[in-house]
Design a protein around this motif. Structure first.
Motif, mmCIF file in Angstrom:
data_model
loop_
_atom_site.group_PDB
_atom_site.id
_atom_site.type_symbol
_atom_site.label_atom_id
_atom_site.label_comp_id
_atom_site.label_asym_id
_atom_site.label_seq_id
_atom_site.Cartn_x
_atom_site.Cartn_y
_atom_site.Cartn_z
ATOM 1 N N GLU A 80 0.839 -1.204 0.000
ATOM 2 C CA GLU A 80 0.000 0.000 0.000
ATOM 3 C C GLU A 80 0.873 1.253 0.000
ATOM 4 O OE1 GLU A 80 -3.188 2.466 -0.191
ATOM 5 O OE2 GLU A 80 -3.181 0.291 -0.453
ATOM 6 N N ARG A 83 2.062 1.889 -3.538
ATOM 7 C CA ARG A 83 0.997 2.489 -4.355
ATOM 8 C C ARG A 83 0.819 3.967 -3.991
ATOM 9 N NH1 ARG A 83 -1.088 -2.744 -3.731
ATOM 10 N NH2 ARG A 83 -2.193 -2.205 -1.820
ATOM 11 N N GLU A 84 0.848 4.249 -2.698
ATOM 12 C CA GLU A 84 0.686 5.632 -2.229
ATOM 13 C C GLU A 84 1.844 6.510 -2.702
ATOM 14 O OE1 GLU A 84 -1.204 8.803 -0.255
ATOM 15 O OE2 GLU A 84 -1.938 6.824 -0.845
ATOM 16 N N ALA A 86 3.694 6.119 -5.433
ATOM 17 C CA ALA A 86 3.530 6.376 -6.867
ATOM 18 C C ALA A 86 2.425 7.397 -7.114
ATOM 19 C CB ALA A 86 3.240 5.068 -7.609
ATOM 20 N N THR A 87 1.319 7.280 -6.391
ATOM 21 C CA THR A 87 0.197 8.210 -6.561
ATOM 22 C C THR A 87 0.593 9.624 -6.173
ATOM 23 O OG1 THR A 87 -1.417 6.449 -6.160
ATOM 24 C CG2 THR A 87 -2.167 8.716 -5.814
ATOM 25 N N ARG A 88 1.207 9.767 -4.996
ATOM 26 C CA ARG A 88 1.612 11.103 -4.526
ATOM 27 C C ARG A 88 2.639 11.735 -5.460
ATOM 28 N NH1 ARG A 88 2.790 10.715 2.009
ATOM 29 N NH2 ARG A 88 0.844 9.720 2.616
ATOM 30 N N ARG A 90 3.307 11.055 -8.671
ATOM 31 C CA ARG A 90 2.716 11.423 -9.966
ATOM 32 C C ARG A 90 1.902 12.708 -9.849
ATOM 33 N NH1 ARG A 90 1.510 5.851 -10.481
ATOM 34 N NH2 ARG A 90 -0.598 6.344 -9.836
ATOM 35 N N MET A 91 1.144 12.840 -8.769
ATOM 36 C CA MET A 91 0.319 14.028 -8.574
ATOM 37 C C MET A 91 1.188 15.292 -8.490
ATOM 38 S SD MET A 91 -2.414 14.847 -5.553
ATOM 39 C CE MET A 91 -1.122 15.185 -4.370
ATOM 40 N N GLU A 117 5.738 6.023 -16.582
ATOM 41 C CA GLU A 117 4.909 6.793 -15.645
ATOM 42 C C GLU A 117 5.483 8.186 -15.435
ATOM 43 O OE1 GLU A 117 3.645 5.002 -11.939
ATOM 44 O OE2 GLU A 117 3.725 3.007 -12.861
#
Length: 200
Positions: A80, A83-84, A86-88, A90-91, A117
């Motif tokens: 998790e 995933r977090e 990569a999300t943060r 990218r944002m 990405e």
């Protein structure tokens, strides 16, 4: 008011995505690699670790003690947490914000993303900056046509210059990624992390 990005937590996740480590090692790596956007060390680092552990993005895997030194807890990132991260990341890469320090942090950690990405995030940022510039140029023209003196628009002109410069730099980075000129293997990886820690 928008919540400020947790740059310390992001950095911890990025480093733990490479290899497990204890807070002292993470602190040394941040200092030795001049991650100067991380402020308030070492307290901010310990708070970030506590927060990330509470969110189960990292977990303790081992506690050890050498001689009279205090106990050291080694942490590793969870699925998790990956995933977090990569999300943060990218944002932060995709969205031009008002604070340039945030983009500096995101760029310094970009190597934890796969090239496709990272490239997609940078292309989104370039498009957003171009959109912002179009709007800003239209606004400046309307003000000028309305008779506002240049001296009262100087801060907008400054903002335009910064945005144009950032756009040129992002496009150059995109070109380097697309051509393969930028060697992704030289980013933060286990060998580099261990070499920096061994040299300190």
């Amino acid at each position: 008011m928008a919540r400020r990005p947790d740059l310390v937590g992001l950095t911890v996740l990025a480093m733990l995505s490479v290899r497990a480590g204890h807070p002292y090692e993470l602190h040394r790596f941040i200092v030795d690699t001049h991650k100067d956007y991380v402020t308030g060390l070492p307290r901010s680092l310990y708070h970030a670790i506590e927060r990330l552990a509470g969110e189960e993005l990292i977990v303790p895997v081992e506690t050890s003690r050498q001689g009279r030194r205090p106990e050291r807890t080694v942490y590793e990132i969870t699925d998790e947490g990956r995933r977090e991260l990569a999300t943060r990341l990218r944002m932060l890469l995709e969205n031009p914000g008002s604070e340039r320090r945030t983009f500096t942090a995101a760029v310094s950690l970009i190597g934890v993303l796969p090239v496709p990405e990272a490239l997609q995030a940078l292309l989104a940022r370039a498009a957003a900056i171009e959109g912002n510039l179009t709007g800003l140029n239209g606004h400046l023209k309307a003000l000028k046509d309305g008779g506002l003196p240049d001296v009262l628009m100087i801060e907008l002109d400054y903002e335009r210059a910064l945005s144009e410069s950032e756009l040129a730099w992002v496009k150059q980075l995109i070109a380097r990624l697309e051509s393969g000129e930028l060697d992704w293997s030289g980013t933060v990886n286990r060998d580099l992390l261990e070499r920096v820690l061994d040299e300190s």
